[in-house]
Design an enzyme around this catalytic site. Structure first.
Site, mmCIF file in Angstrom:
data_model
loop_
_atom_site.group_PDB
_atom_site.id
_atom_site.type_symbol
_atom_site.label_atom_id
_atom_site.label_comp_id
_atom_site.label_asym_id
_atom_site.label_seq_id
_atom_site.Cartn_x
_atom_site.Cartn_y
_atom_site.Cartn_z
ATOM 1 C CB CYS A 13 -44.558 75.561 28.167
ATOM 2 S SG CYS A 13 -46.162 74.860 27.814
ATOM 3 C CD GLU B 197 -42.484 71.209 31.890
ATOM 4 O OE1 GLU B 197 -42.100 70.033 32.035
ATOM 5 O OE2 GLU B 197 -41.946 72.145 32.464
ATOM 6 C CG HIS C 18 -42.938 67.794 24.259
ATOM 7 N ND1 HIS C 18 -43.289 68.395 23.079
ATOM 8 C CD2 HIS C 18 -43.246 68.676 25.231
ATOM 9 C CE1 HIS C 18 -43.777 69.587 23.318
ATOM 10 N NE2 HIS C 18 -43.766 69.780 24.617
ATOM 11 C CB CYS D 285 -48.931 73.197 27.523
ATOM 12 S SG CYS D 285 -47.143 73.273 27.408
#
Length: 117
Positions: A2, A24, A53, A85
């Protein structure tokens, strides 16, 4: 992996000889593809195509566009389709719909590629 400067550490990553790298990629707008256009990575790669997110749920068409873009840099047999992730930041109703769209996009791309062969 990430949020890293992927290109800066690519040689070290490649030397690990992992079967599949899960990276990511959606938040960086698939910026890591530049590295794969320059340096050939021999193993499978799973660049994330779903930004977990954000509460925004990508459409199937958006996933397909991202996958087509990825296929310009990676051969289909090397590409794994996965979210960025972790999914713990999202509610179930967001995750389920986003993953349904992602799965449908992958199936659609596979069918189109099958017709091209």
């Amino acid at each position: 992996m990430c949020y890293s400067e992927f290109g800066d550490i690519f040689e070290a990553i490649a030397s690990m000889d992992a079967d599949v790298l899960s990276i990511e990629a959606s938040r960086s707008r698939l910026e890591l593809l530049e590295t794969f256009l320059i340096v050939h990575y021999p193993n499978a790669i799973g660049p994330g195509v779903y930004d977990i997110h954000s509460p925004r749920i990508p459409s199937q068409d958006e996933y397909e566009q991202n996958l087509e873009h990825l296929l310009k840099a990676l051969p289909a047999q090397q590409l794994w389709v996965n979210p960025d992730c972790g999914l713990k930041t999202r509610r179930w109703e967001e995750v389920l719909l986003a993953l349904q769209h992602m799965t449908a996009a992958a199936q659609s791309i596979r069918q189109r590629q099958g017709r091209q062969k």
